[in-house]
Scaffold this active site. Structure first.
Site, PDB file in Angstrom:
ATOM      1  N   TYR A   1      36.524  91.783 100.191  1.00 47.21           N
ATOM      2  CA  TYR A   1      36.370  93.258  99.673  1.00 47.21           C
ATOM      3  C   TYR A   1      36.365  93.124  98.365  1.00 47.21           C
ATOM      4  O   TYR A   1      37.091  93.108  97.363  1.00 47.21           O
ATOM      5  CB  TYR A   1      38.083  93.764 100.079  1.00 47.21           C
ATOM      6  CG  TYR A   1      38.059  93.913 101.600  1.00 47.21           C
ATOM      7  CD1 TYR A   1      37.040  93.915 102.623  1.00 47.21           C
ATOM      8  CD2 TYR A   1      39.292  94.307 102.246  1.00 47.21           C
ATOM      9  CE1 TYR A   1      37.015  94.250 104.058  1.00 47.21           C
ATOM     10  CE2 TYR A   1      39.548  94.328 103.714  1.00 47.21           C
ATOM     11  CZ  TYR A   1      38.548  94.289 104.313  1.00 47.21           C
ATOM     12  OH  TYR A   1      38.571  94.624 105.855  1.00 47.21           O
TER      13      TYR A   1
ATOM     14  N   HIS B   1      37.835  87.146 110.068  1.00 49.26           N
ATOM     15  CA  HIS B   1      37.001  88.206 109.992  1.00 49.26           C
ATOM     16  C   HIS B   1      36.365  88.529 110.976  1.00 49.26           C
ATOM     17  O   HIS B   1      36.365  89.913 111.594  1.00 49.26           O
ATOM     18  CB  HIS B   1      36.604  88.314 108.599  1.00 49.26           C
ATOM     19  CG  HIS B   1      36.728  89.597 108.062  1.00 49.26           C
ATOM     20  ND1 HIS B   1      36.615  89.975 106.685  1.00 49.26           N
ATOM     21  CD2 HIS B   1      36.568  90.909 108.596  1.00 49.26           C
ATOM     22  CE1 HIS B   1      36.354  91.040 106.460  1.00 49.26           C
ATOM     23  NE2 HIS B   1      36.430  91.815 107.414  1.00 49.26           N
TER      24      HIS B   1
ATOM     25  N   SER C   1      39.192 101.426 110.595  1.00 51.17           N
ATOM     26  CA  SER C   1      38.610 102.621 110.817  1.00 51.17           C
ATOM     27  C   SER C   1      39.247 103.580 111.855  1.00 51.17           C
ATOM     28  O   SER C   1      38.608 104.246 112.704  1.00 51.17           O
ATOM     29  CB  SER C   1      37.065 102.644 110.934  1.00 51.17           C
ATOM     30  OG  SER C   1      36.541 103.643 110.493  1.00 51.17           O
ATOM     31  N   PRO C   2      40.392 103.701 111.857  1.00 50.99           N
ATOM     32  CA  PRO C   2      41.146 104.349 112.951  1.00 50.99           C
ATOM     33  C   PRO C   2      41.011 105.792 112.726  1.00 50.99           C
ATOM     34  O   PRO C   2      41.108 106.707 113.938  1.00 50.99           O
ATOM     35  CB  PRO C   2      42.793 103.953 112.546  1.00 50.99           C
ATOM     36  CG  PRO C   2      42.676 104.041 111.195  1.00 50.99           C
ATOM     37  CD  PRO C   2      41.404 103.334 110.632  1.00 50.99           C
ATOM     38  N   LEU C   3      40.633 106.373 111.707  1.00 46.95           N
ATOM     39  CA  LEU C   3      40.157 107.920 111.669  1.00 46.95           C
ATOM     40  C   LEU C   3      38.754 108.473 111.805  1.00 46.95           C
ATOM     41  O   LEU C   3      38.246 109.302 111.561  1.00 46.95           O
ATOM     42  CB  LEU C   3      40.576 108.286 110.215  1.00 46.95           C
ATOM     43  CG  LEU C   3      42.148 108.173 110.014  1.00 46.95           C
ATOM     44  CD1 LEU C   3      42.347 108.476 108.416  1.00 46.95           C
ATOM     45  CD2 LEU C   3      42.891 109.076 110.835  1.00 46.95           C
ATOM     46  N   GLY C   4      38.151 107.171 112.588  1.00 47.65           N
ATOM     47  CA  GLY C   4      36.515 107.574 112.773  1.00 47.65           C
ATOM     48  C   GLY C   4      36.354 108.961 113.358  1.00 47.65           C
ATOM     49  O   GLY C   4      36.924 109.172 114.411  1.00 47.65           O
ATOM     50  N   GLY C   5      35.513 109.677 112.839  1.00 48.08           N
ATOM     51  CA  GLY C   5      35.469 111.033 113.419  1.00 48.08           C
ATOM     52  C   GLY C   5      36.040 112.048 112.806  1.00 48.08           C
ATOM     53  O   GLY C   5      35.817 113.043 112.204  1.00 48.08           O
TER      54      GLY C   5
END
Length: 299
Positions: A53, A128, A208-212
């Site tokens: 990162y 990873h 990326s749990p909030l995708g969308g």
């Protein structure tokens, strides 16, 4: 903050994905540190980072160093904070993401992460991504060696299949405690992996749990599209008086007791909002509506 199990350890039900603090568009140091401190103030005890990162072509470890500085500067007790890092990926100058899962690289990367984090033992070290050029068992074997040497306390794997989870479990036993795959209302390819983690008692850390759902903050057609595809998340949010992102995270927590979402944040207010999802109660009727909305969107 509610808690969940990660092996024999307990962590907050919502973690902090620190990646946005170090990639393109990252905040300045003051805001980045304030974001980590806001997470700690909100009861977050799991921070996810990685040696890759950083900006394209820059030296590895920007995010690890930042997290270490933020923890050192925090005025409160951080003894229960678990910093999870990852090795096996790189970011060359062209901005792409490379993969190197060779045992030699992973062990060298873990040593470097130890120094940057300023710890004697890495609490959770994660592969990873599997390297197609290296037998998966060899990469996982490097994690086993690091465990045996006492350089890492627990091991995790990321971006893996159900078969790879079973293979890693056979090699690492109960020292394998987590799986980090992409999972959200918009991307649900990892349903089999989530079910397996629940069966085996492994923590499932959706990245990326909030995708969308996150796109609902944009203006223009994208906002309309997000609202149409995941209408129930917006409806429940309005009824509850909270953000759609909070509803999304609460829905994820309800999917399985193994789930520990790690939403990214680059502002204090964002992680405070996400952390509050741990206390958001959703009724069975609301969960049914949300599931129908996600399924209807093709997630």
């Amino acid at each position: 903050m509610r808690i969940r199990q990660l092996g024999a350890l307990k962590v907050s039900a919502i973690g902090l994905g620190a990646m946005p603090l170090s990639l393109e568009g990252r905040p300045d140091e003051a805001r980045a540190v304030a974001t980590v401190h806001a997470a700690l103030d909100a009861g977050v005890t799991l921070i996810d980072t990685a040696d890759s990162y950083h900006l394209p072509g820059a030296a590895p470890g920007h995010n690890e160093l930042l997290v270490a500085r933020a923890l050192a500067a925090y005025g409160g007790d951080t003894s229960d904070v678990l910093v999870a890092t990852k090795g096996g990926r790189g970011r060359p100058a062209d901005g792409s993401w490379t993969v190197d899962g060779s045992p030699r690289h992973l062990k060298s990367a873990a040593e470097a992460s130890l120094r940057r984090l300023g710890v004697e033992v890495i609490a959770l070290y994660q592969l990873h991504k599997p390297d197609p050029a290296v037998p998966f068992a060899e990469s996982v074997g490097a994690l086993r060696e690091l465990l045996d040497e006492g350089k890492i306390r627990l091991a995790g794997i990321s971006n893996v299949t159900a078969e790879q989870i079973r293979q890693a479990r056979a090699i690492l036993g109960e020292r394998l405690v987590s799986v980090q795959n992409r999972y959200s209302p918009a991307v649900r390819d990892s349903e089999p992996e989530l079910r397996l983690c629940t069966e085996l008692g492994l923590a499932f850390l959706p990245w990326s749990p909030l995708g969308g759902i996150a796109r609902s903050s944009l203006d223009g057609p994208s906002r309309l599209e997000a609202g149409e595809r995941f209408a129930a998340f917006h409806e429940v949010a309005r009824e509850q008086g909270v953000s759609p992102q909070q509803v999304c995270l609460a829905w994820l927590l309800a999917r399985s007791p193994s789930v520990v979402p790690i939403p990214g944040a680059s502002r204090p207010r964002t992680i405070r909002d996400s952390a509050a999802a741990a206390e958001l109660a959703l009724s069975d009727e609301e969960l049914t509506r949300l599931e129908a909305s996600a399924a209807g969107a093709g997630g």
